[in-house]
Write an enzyme that holds these catalytic residues in place. Sequence first.
Site, PDB file in Angstrom:
ATOM      1  CG  HIS A 296      32.770  50.711  35.082  1.00  0.00           C
ATOM      2  ND1 HIS A 296      31.956  51.474  35.776  1.00  0.00           N
ATOM      3  CD2 HIS A 296      32.271  49.581  34.552  1.00  0.00           C
ATOM      4  CE1 HIS A 296      30.832  50.851  35.847  1.00  0.00           C
ATOM      5  NE2 HIS A 296      30.773  49.626  34.852  1.00  0.00           N
ATOM      6  CD  GLU A 297      33.565  47.007  31.949  1.00  0.00           C
ATOM      7  OE1 GLU A 297      33.394  45.868  32.608  1.00  0.00           O
ATOM      8  OE2 GLU A 297      32.979  47.894  31.670  1.00  0.00           O
TER       9      GLU A 297
ATOM     10  CG  HIS B 260      32.302  45.356  36.831  1.00  0.00           C
ATOM     11  ND1 HIS B 260      31.104  45.596  37.975  1.00  0.00           N
ATOM     12  CD2 HIS B 260      32.029  45.988  35.880  1.00  0.00           C
ATOM     13  CE1 HIS B 260      30.322  46.313  37.625  1.00  0.00           C
ATOM     14  NE2 HIS B 260      30.690  46.654  36.195  1.00  0.00           N
TER      15      HIS B 260
ATOM     16  CD  GLU C 268      27.147  48.463  36.207  1.00  0.00           C
ATOM     17  OE1 GLU C 268      28.130  49.326  35.675  1.00  0.00           O
ATOM     18  OE2 GLU C 268      27.440  47.359  36.103  1.00  0.00           O
TER      19      GLU C 268
END
Lengths: 185, 317
Positions: B128-129, B132, B210
């Site tokens: 997930h990071e 980003h 997100e």
Amino acid sequence: MNTTLIIILVIAVIIFIALISMYNGLVRLRNQVKNAWSQIDVQLKRRYDLIPNLIETVKGYMKHEKETLENVTRMRSQAMEASGVADKARAESNLSSALGQFRVTVENYPDLKANQNFLALQEELTSTENKISFSRQNYNDQVLFFNNKTEMFPTNIIAGMFGFRKREFFEIEDSSERKAPKVSF
Amino acid sequence: MLMGVILVMLGYAIGMAIDPQAGLSGIVIAFVVYFIMLIVAFSSGQSIMLRMSNAKEADRDEYPQLYNIVEEMRISAGLPSTPKVYVIDDPAPNAFASGIRPEKSVVAVTTGLLKLMNRDELQGVVAHEVSHILNRDIRYMTLATVMVGTVAILSHMFMRSMLYGAMYRGGGRQSNKRGNPLILVIAILFSILAPIAIRLLYFSVSRKREYLADASAARLTRYPEGLASALEKLSGSTNDLKVADKAMAPMYIANPLKPKGQRLRNLSSTHPPLDERIRILRSMGQNHSYEGYQQAYASVTKSSKGIIPGSAMKPGK
């Protein structure tokens, strides 16, 4: 008469530039395929290096599992000898299933799971296999781009002239291998 | 971007209110303020964020698994270089990414997160990071955050000057020099509404990013359950991060600041509700692509809104 000559010249220059850019595009894609392959190769070699250490560590614990361990060692050397993408893929896939078998067997040895050295090796092996599977994906994507270019008009003409040949996918038929990266300890 | 339009309108309204000829210079001033703040944010934002959150660069021998997972995700995402790995000594489980450019990016996780998650879950969080970073969300959200800040500062300054201006001049005398009182009223109204509007916009942008990062994470790991189960554990954890800051919130995996009101929660949060994110990830099935996420989103929220931007859907990204 003079103008037609200029027009012909302009068209010729445009075609020449187009040919150059097509050729360069093919070279770029081929290099990307090579680069993607070398990334898989690094991880495959890392796995070869890890296996002897792993076997050495567990040998004392798993006296009754000689067959499983020997199978892993044999598959490892077969994979190291294999050449060509398709053969390599098959041999690596056999090695993966041998390692999968080994992991199932490890479950019967709770003592091993307390061994820090073993756990560290296990983590490295798991991570290496994940990296193999992720870089395989990338490699296959690059091969797809490259193959499409070599087969599609008009780049296929250039590809034929300068000997850009289709590349093979790094494919793994065994469905258990697909799930292998998700085994955690 | 819609946020820019709000800034232009605010600048124009304030400028007009001060002097009927100054509408354009109001816009110019608004953007000068914006760009100065942007330069500061881009040049030192990362170091400020790392210092504020007490993050320390992780030792490879101490956190071999974390390093391995970050490298796996770099390979899967095809990033040019491996992000630096930082650890925050905090019992609250959370993680964030930072870095305007992928080459200078950082992934930071708390020690609480490392303790709580198993390997697959940690992989989901790191994915997930890394998403980003991959989706350039940090740049995107920095632009948006600075925009929010600029609007807040301008509105604040204008309201203050109105207040004191009125006090000095002692009430209604100034109206002939000030130009049209109607414009003045509009400008004041705008100074009140613009910060609210831009914040709501900002929250909706943040929530979209997100969803996108969740979708990318599922694609990178090809295992949405890892992230889903990690989010489930996060929703069960109660302790807020000690060092969280409002401006940094969108970069974390889960909102580090628990919202107070329940009813406004969905409109004024930087993150979509965790349970919804979990349900979307769990209904993806075997399709780990962006399309799979979009379908799962549609079936969970019963809305046909497109949440994955078209630019991300293109092959080769």
